[in-house]
Design an enzyme around this catalytic site. Structure first.
Site, PDB file in Angstrom:
ATOM      1  CE  LYS A  25      20.387  18.463  15.714  1.00 50.46           C
ATOM      2  NZ  LYS A  25      21.225  19.656  15.516  1.00 50.46           N
ATOM      3  CD  GLU A  46      28.500  17.386  13.365  1.00 56.36           C
ATOM      4  OE1 GLU A  46      28.895  17.055  12.237  1.00 56.36           O
ATOM      5  OE2 GLU A  46      27.467  18.076  13.553  1.00 56.36           O
ATOM      6  CB  SER A  58      13.603  21.350  18.362  1.00 58.42           C
ATOM      7  OG  SER A  58      14.056  21.157  19.688  1.00 58.42           O
TER       8      SER A  58
END
Lengths: 273, 399
Positions: B92, B114, B381
C-alpha cells in the site's frame, strides 16, 4: 411539448416559480409512496423528484442516505418506483415526475428497458446523479426517443466549457446544486447564487432550479426571486423521517405549503417593487 | 498483441472505468487529472518518488525462491515478491507516497483516506506524518471493531480515525464517506484512494504508482531464476497489488496472469467477495466495473476472512483484463487461504497477510500439475502481523 416544459411555461405566464420537492420512493414505507406524492402536490409541488433508493448514495448526506436505507428495508426496487409513478398517474395527469437516482439500479435493469419502463409509467424526466454528461450520451438518446427529459446537475465549480456541454444535452430543466458538498449540508450563499444564475442564463434557455441548502421559507423565497425553481430535498425528507405514520401526510403538505406561500409572496413583492 | 495503452483519454478500459460521479466532484477530478499529467512524467517528481521508495520504504523488495514450499507441494518452483518487507508491511505504501507527493505539489495540506483492514489507512497516516500533513481516515465501525490494533496504529501516527456508521459499516461505506468529505473540503484536501478503483484518474494513477512491483520483478526474475515466470499470481480485492505486478507483464503474452479473489465460505454460499468470478458489470464508486449486486442493482454485503479483500467492486482494469482474456480470475475459500497462511509460516518462516495467502493457496492448487522447471511468481503483498487475532481465533486460541 413535454409535461415539464408545459409546467414551466404555465408558471412563467403567471409570474410564478416552480416548487420541486424531492422524496425517496418507499420511505418510510412503500404504502405511503403514492399518498406522499399526492400530498406534495396538495402542498404546492409543481414537479416531483422521486428518488430511487440505492445502497451507496455517494453524493447524498446522512438524511437522504437514511431514507434510502428505510426504503431498502422494504425491498423497494426501481421497478417498484416506476410502479408508484404509474399509480400516481391514475389520478394525476398534470404534475411532472422526475425519476431521480444513481446509475447502478438503472443499469441493472438495462438502460433501454429502463427507458421503456419509464415511458410506460408515464414519467417525465430522469436524473442520474452519477452520470455526468460525458457518460450520459446513450441515455439521453434513449430518453429523447421516448419523449422523456434528461435532467443534469450543475455545480458552483462547473466550468464554462462544461456548461455548454450540459446546456446541449440537458432537457426539461437544469438543476443547480448551490453548495459544495453533499445534500443536506449547511448554508447557502444567496449573493453567490444570484451571480451564478445570471451567468448560467448566458448558456441556456432551459429553466434553472436551485437546490442544496434550502431549509426554510425565507431561503426558498430568496432563491425563488433569482431562479426558475426551488428544489427542496433533505429538509423535506427530514420532515418525513421525524413525522409519525399518522401525521406524515399532513406534515409534508403543511411544510411544503409554507414554502409555497413564501415563494408566491416573493413574486408579489417583486411586482410591487 | 497490439501495444497496450489503456485507459483512453476519458479513463475507459473498454467499457469499464470512466468518471461516474456527481457534477460536484468533476472539478476536483479535473484538477487531479491536470496535476497528475503534469507531474506523472516529470523527472524531478519521479526522482523524489524513487528516493522515497528506496530510502523510506526500503525498495527494491526482494524476490525470494520458496524452495521448501516448492519441494513440499511438488511441481513448479514458487518465487515470492516480498512486498511484505516494505515499511508498514504491505504494498500500500508505494501508492500512498506517490499520491502524497502529488498532494504536496498541489498545495493540499490535508489528506483523507478510506480503509477496510486498516493497511491503507496506516500507510496514509504514516506518510502524512512523514510529510507533516493532517490526515483523516474513514473506517467502517464494523472494521474498527475487527481491526483495533490498526486503529491504534493510525492514531499513534497522528491521524484521526472517523467511524462510519452508514450502510454495511465496512470499506464501501468508508469510501462513500471519504468522497463526501472530499467534495466538501476539496480546496485544501487530497483524497488518497487505496486501490485501483474510483473515478478516473485514480485507477490509472494507483496502477502507475504500484507497478514498481512488476518492474522490479521483471529485472529480478532473470537474475534469480534465469527467466521470467510462467505465471504470476496475486490476490484481488480492489486489485492494486495485482495491477502493480501484472501491468509491466501485460505485453508478455506467454506469462499467465492469475488474479485470486476471496471465495469466503464458498462461491455457492453467496458469502464471498469474488467480484470478477461471480459479479456482474455495473457502476459504483465512480467507475463501471464488475460488482457484487442483487437483481435490483443494490450492492450486497461481502464476506472474506481477510478484510483487505472484503469489497464488492474491483478495479476497472481487472474487469477489462478478464473480458479480454489476458488475465484469469479464480477464487479460493477462507479455509484454503488459512491453510496456505499456516503452510508458509511453517515451511518458509514467513507470516503472510491473509490477503496474500489467497494467492499462495491458488499456487498450491496449480503448482503440482506443473513441471519442476516451471516458475510461479506470487506477489506476497503484505505481512500477516495484523492477522494474528484472526488466525488465532480460527484455531480456537484466545489471547
Amino acid at each position: 411539448m413535454s409535461r415539464i416544459a408545459a409546467t414551466f411555461d404555465a408558471l412563467k405566464k403567471q409570474g410564478r416559480k416552480a416548487l420541486i420537492p424531492f422524496m425517496t420512493a418507499g420511505d418510510p414505507e412503500p404504502g405511503l409512496a403514492v399518498p406522499l406524492m399526492h400530498a406534495l402536490v396538495e402542498g404546492g409541488a409543481d414537479v416531483i423528484e422521486l428518488g430511487v433508493p440505492f445502497s451507496d448514495p455517494m453524493a447524498d448526506g446522512p438524511v437522504i442516505q437514511r431514507s434510502s436505507e428505510r426504503a431498502l428495508k422494504h425491498g423497494v426496487s426501481l421497478k417498484d418506483v416506476l410502479g408508484y409513478v404509474a399509480e400516481f398517474r391514475r389520478t394525476n395527469r398534470a404534475t411532472p415526475v422526475v425519476v431521480f437516482g444513481y446509475a447502478n439500479p438503472m443499469e441493472a435493469m438495462g438502460r433501454e428497458r429502463f427507458a421503456d419502463a419509464a415511458r410506460a409509467a408515464d414519467a417525465d424526466g430522469v436524473l442520474v446523479v452519477d452520470y455526468p454528461p460525458e457518460e450520459a450520451q446513450r441515455l439521453v438518446e434513449l430518453l429523447d426517443a421516448r419523449g422523456l427529459d434528461t435532467i443534469f446537475l450543475l455545480s458552483p465549480t462547473t466550468t464554462d466549457a462544461r456548461l455548454r456541454q450540459v446546456a446541449k444535452l440537458g432537457r426539461g430543466y437544469l438543476y443547480y446544486v448551490s453548495l459544495r458538498g453533499v445534500t443536506g449540508a449547511a448554508h447557502l450563499d444567496v449573493a453567490d447564487v444570484t451571480a451564478r444564475m445570471k451567468h448560467l442564463r448566458e448558456f441556456t434557455r432551459l429553466p434553472v432550479g436551485v437546490g442544496f441548502g434550502i431549509r426554510d421559507a425565507a431561503t426558498a423565497q430568496t432563491v425563488a426571486s433569482v431562479a426558475d425553481a426551488v428544489v427542496i430535498g433533505s429538509r423535506l425528507v427530514q420532515e418525513i423521517e421525524t413525522s409519525g405514520r399518522e401525521q406524515v401526510l399532513a406534515n409534508v403538505k403543511g411544510f411544503l405549503a409554507g414554502i409555497r406561500r413564501a415563494m408566491d409572496g416573493a413574486k408579489k413583492k417583486e411586482v410591487a417593487a | 498483441m497490439r501495444m497496450y495503452d489503456l485507459p483512453d483519454a476519458s479513463g475507459h478500459f473498454g467499457q469499464y472505468g470512466g468518471v461516474f460521479v456527481a457534477e460536484t466532484l468533476i472539478q476536483a477530478l479535473d484538477e487531479l487529472k491536470a496535476a497528475y499529467s503534469r507531474y506523472g512524467n516529470d523527472p524531478e517528481f519521479l526522482a523524489e518518488y524513487a528516493y522515497e521508495l528506496k530510502h523510506y520504504v526500503g525498495r527494491p523488495s526482494p524476490v525470494y525462491h520458496a524452495r521448501r514450499w516448492s519441494e513440499h507441494f511438488g511441481g513448479a518452483q514458487v518465487y515470492l515478491k516480498r512486498e511484505d518487507l516494505n515499511h508498514t508491511g504491505a504494498h500500500k505504501i508505494n501508492n500512498v507516497i506517490g499520491q502524497a507527493l502529488l498532494a504536496r505539489r498541489m498545495g493540499k495540506p490535508r489528506v483523507i483516506a478510506e480503509t477496510g483492514a486498516g493497511m491503507h489507512g496506516v500507510a496514509a497516516a504514516t506518510i502524512a506524518a512523514r510529510f507533516g500533513m493532517e490526515c483523516v481516515v474513514y473506517m467502517g465501525s464494523e472494521d474498527i471493531k475487527r481491526q483495533a490494533a490498526n486503529v491504534y496504529r493510525m492514531k499513534l501516527l497522528g491521524a484521526s480515525v472517523v467511524p462510519v456508521e452508514s450502510g454495511s459499516k465496512t470499506l464501501k461505506d468508508a469510501l462513500n464517506e471519504a468522497m463526501r468529505d472530499w467534495v466538501t473540503n476539496v480546496e485544501n484536501t487530497f483524497y488518497i484512494i487505496g486501490t485501483v478503483a474510483g473515478p478516473h484518474p485514480y485507477p490509472m494513477m494507483v496502477r502507475d504508482f504500484q507497478c514498481v512491483i512488476g518492474r522490479e520483478a521483471r529485472e529480478q526474475m532473470p537474475e534469480l531464476a534465469g527467466r521470467q515466470p510462467d505465471a504470476i499470481l496475486a490476490c484481488v480485492g480492489g486489485g492494486s497489488n495485482a495491477m502493480g505486478i501484472f501491468y509491466p507483464y501485460i505485453a508478455d503474452e506467454q506469462v499467465r496472469l492469475i488474479g485470486v479473489e476471496a471465495a469466503g465460505y464458498g462461491l455457492e454460499s453467496g458469502k464471498h467477495a469474488a467480484t470478477l468470478c461471480a459479479g456482474k458489470p455495473g457502476v459504483l464508486h465512480g467507475n463501471r466495473t464488475y460488482l457484487l449486486q442483487d437483481e435490483n442493482g443494490q450492492i450486497i454485503e461481502t464476506h472474506s476472512i481477510s478484510a483487505g479483500l472484503d469489497y464488492p467492486g474491483v478495479g476497472p482494469e481487472h474487469a477489462w483484463l478478464k473480458d479480454s482474456g489476458r488475465a484469469e480470475y479464480v477464487a479460493v475459500t477462507d479455509e484454503e487461504a488459512v491453510q496456505a497462511f499456516h503452510d508458509l509460516c511453517r515451511l518458509e518462516g514467513i507470516i503472510p497477510a491473509l490477503e496474500s495467502a489467497h494467492a499462495l493457496a491458488y499456487a498450491v492448487k496449480i503448482a503440482p500439475r506443473m513441471k519442476a522447471d516451471q516458475i510461479l511468481l506470487v506477489n506476497l503483498s503484505g505481512r500477516g502481523d495484523k492477522d494474528m487475532h484472526t488466525a488465532a481465533e480460527k484455531s480456537g486460541i484466545k489471547f
